[in-house]
Scaffold this motif. Structure first.
Motif, mmCIF file in Angstrom:
data_model
loop_
_atom_site.group_PDB
_atom_site.id
_atom_site.type_symbol
_atom_site.label_atom_id
_atom_site.label_comp_id
_atom_site.label_asym_id
_atom_site.label_seq_id
_atom_site.Cartn_x
_atom_site.Cartn_y
_atom_site.Cartn_z
ATOM 1 N N ILE A 224 0.738 -0.704 0.023
ATOM 2 C CA ILE A 224 -0.450 0.080 0.002
ATOM 3 C C ILE A 224 0.984 1.298 -0.158
ATOM 4 O O ILE A 224 0.351 2.356 -0.764
ATOM 5 C CB ILE A 224 -1.098 0.008 1.290
ATOM 6 N N TRP A 228 0.358 2.765 -3.626
ATOM 7 C CA TRP A 228 -0.466 3.597 -3.794
ATOM 8 C C TRP A 228 -0.262 4.845 -3.418
ATOM 9 O O TRP A 228 -0.493 6.405 -3.900
ATOM 10 C CB TRP A 228 -1.670 3.530 -2.671
ATOM 11 N N ALA A 469 -4.489 1.464 6.090
ATOM 12 C CA ALA A 469 -4.377 -0.245 6.744
ATOM 13 C C ALA A 469 -4.756 -0.389 7.917
ATOM 14 O O ALA A 469 -5.462 -1.788 7.479
ATOM 15 C CB ALA A 469 -2.471 -0.216 6.711
#
Length: 495
Positions: A224, A228, A469
């Motif tokens: 992530i 991202w 997360a």
């Protein structure tokens, strides 16, 4: 230039290395902490800064054997001790001793009063402790002293530039934090011994939690962060460790292992501490409503979800109390106290003890693959062969110290069960010094940090990574794993 493999080069590198001085100083404090095992209260005079509502009780010697000593005397002795051992290191590394002593004195007392203020009951008390302090509310920010120290450091470093320049000689964030991590190994080692004496079925499930944390959480958070939010490995690896493993300690150990700039793990730690406070506020009531008929699932969930030792244990204590009361009312069942707290603590301990192992693995990967975290990394960078001696030179030596102190306490506790209580006392005394070294690091980082550069590095994105997360993945996977291993297990009925 002297050949790298020569004895002269090795001797010089060892004497000038902050890593090795961290091992020696941390090891020295660790050895003093073994005193209670042989009936010597060597560090009992070290100052503790408990949660307080009466300022007169904000500082005191840690040991009852020194109860006649005032908090002021204990504070002064602790200061002179840390000043003395670190000055020896500065001499060994060839630093400016006079400037260090003056600068360290100023830094230390700023940090010390931040720690005291951060432990005021309205700031630090967890919800289950409010009644004892006769207060109706508290923020529950148990590690706020670290944040206050960093904020003051930032203010001085960005707005009081002459003072910041003067204090630079004494602001040694990497050295302070590495010394603290070496000392931390003892505390985790003795926790491991205590966990080994708990119910076997809980221990097995605690070990399973380690597999879950390292093999599931870490890769997802790293992915992530990188894909991202476009963080470099320097930021993504400590962030993944801090969110998925053990909060502050894991972020710091990982940052050191991959040779990240010192600002990286400390900024991550500040974010982690804030989120721990949020988790402590929200998760125990949620677990009580959802899992009052699955108490051990609730306890293990706290150990997996709350990313600091203090926060995890506090949340386990809250869940234990809340669920016992609700089960008595809703189910007519009275379970023994402490089993949910045991599940939370055991799960957290088995996660903690692998910090050093994970730091070692990452250090080797980053070295062998040639990932220089002092510059932006390039996706798909090819691994290059590196000699064994180069791995050794770049390997963070403080990890060796951390592993050594952990293993020594573990061996002592397992070989001599009668010494566990004394060893725990000594490790606790030494751990107070570890806390001060951590706080000195936080202030030092603030002092040398340029805020505008920091925001450009992506502070806002760090918060988003953590929130996504935690709330979209980690909490619910942790709940599933807890259910998988603890479903149907309940504490014994109270007599």
């Amino acid at each position: 230039m002297v050949e790298q493999g020569s004895a002269l080069y090795q001797q010089k590198s060892v004497m000038k290395s902050e890593d090795w001085w961290a091992v020696w100083l941390g090891g020295f404090v660790f050895l003093l902490g073994l005193g209670p095992i042989v009936n010597l209260d060597i560090l009992g005079w070290v100052v503790k800064t408990p949660v307080w509502i009466d300022f007169a009780k904000s500082a005191a010697p840690v040991s009852a054997g020194y109860k006649g000593m005032s908090g002021l005397t204990s504070s002064l002795l602790t200061f002179f001790f840390i000043l003395a051992i670190t000055t020896v290191g500065v001499i060994g590394m060839g630093g400016n001793v006079k400037k260090y002593i003056i600068g360290f004195t100023i830094i230390y007392w700023i940090v010390f009063f931040c720690m005291i203020l951060g432990n005021n009951a309205y700031i630090a008390a967890t919800p289950d402790k409010r009644a004892a302090f006769k207060i109706a509310w508290s923020l529950g920010l148990g590690e706020m002293g670290f944040i206050l120290a960093m904020i003051l450091g930032l203010v001085i470093g960005n707005f009081v530039l002459p003072l910041a320049k003067f204090l630079e000689e004494a602001a040694k964030p990497e050295w302070f934090i590495k010394t603290g991590i070496v000392i931390l190994g003892a505390a985790i080692g003795i926790k491991t011994v205590e966990a080994a004496g708990l119910a076997g079925t809980v221990i097995v499930r605690g070990i399973c939690a380690v597999v879950e944390a390292y093999l599931i959480y870490w890769p997802v958070v790293y992915f992530i962060s990188r894909k991202w939010f476009k963080f470099t490995p320097e930021w993504a690896a400590p962030l993944a460790s801090g969110i998925s493993i053990c909060g502050v300690s894991a972020a710091i150990a990982t940052g050191g292992a991959i040779r990240a700039r010192p600002v990286v793990p400390v900024i991550l730690s500040a974010v982690i501490i804030v989120f721990v406070a949020v988790e402590l506020l929200l998760l125990p009531p949620l677990a009580t409503q959802l899992l009052y008929n699955e108490p051990m699932v609730a306890g293990a969930w706290m150990g997996l979800a709350v990313k600091s030792d203090g926060g995890a244990v506090a949340s386990g204590q809250l869940v234990d109390s809340l669920i016992l009361n609700k089960a008595a009312i809703e189910l007519g069942i009275k379970w023994e106290k402490g089993w949910m707290l045991m599940a939370a603590t055991t799960t957290k301990v088995f996660i903690d003890i692998f910090i050093g192992v994970w730091a070692f693995i990452l250090a080797v990967i980053w070295t062998v693959c040639g990932l220089d975290t002092r510059r932006p990394a390039v996706d798909g960078e090819a691994c290059a062969p590196v000699s064994a001696i180069e791995i050794w030179h770049r390997f963070p030596k403080f990890v060796i110290g951390f592993a050594a102190t952990l293993l020594i306490l573990l061996v002592i506790g397992l070989a001599y069960p009668g010494a566990v209580k004394a060893a725990k006392t000594g490790a606790g005394h030494a751990n107070l010094l570890r806390t001060l070294f951590f706080a000195l690091c936080f202030f030092s980082i603030g002092l040398i940090t340029n805020v505008r550069k920091l925001w450009a590095e992506g502070m806002g994105r760090i918060v988003w990574v953590y929130a996504i997360a935690l709330f979209a993945f980690i909490l619910w996977v942790g709940l599933f794993i807890s259910w998988l291993f603890y479903h149907g297990i309940t504490p014994p009925l109270a007599q």
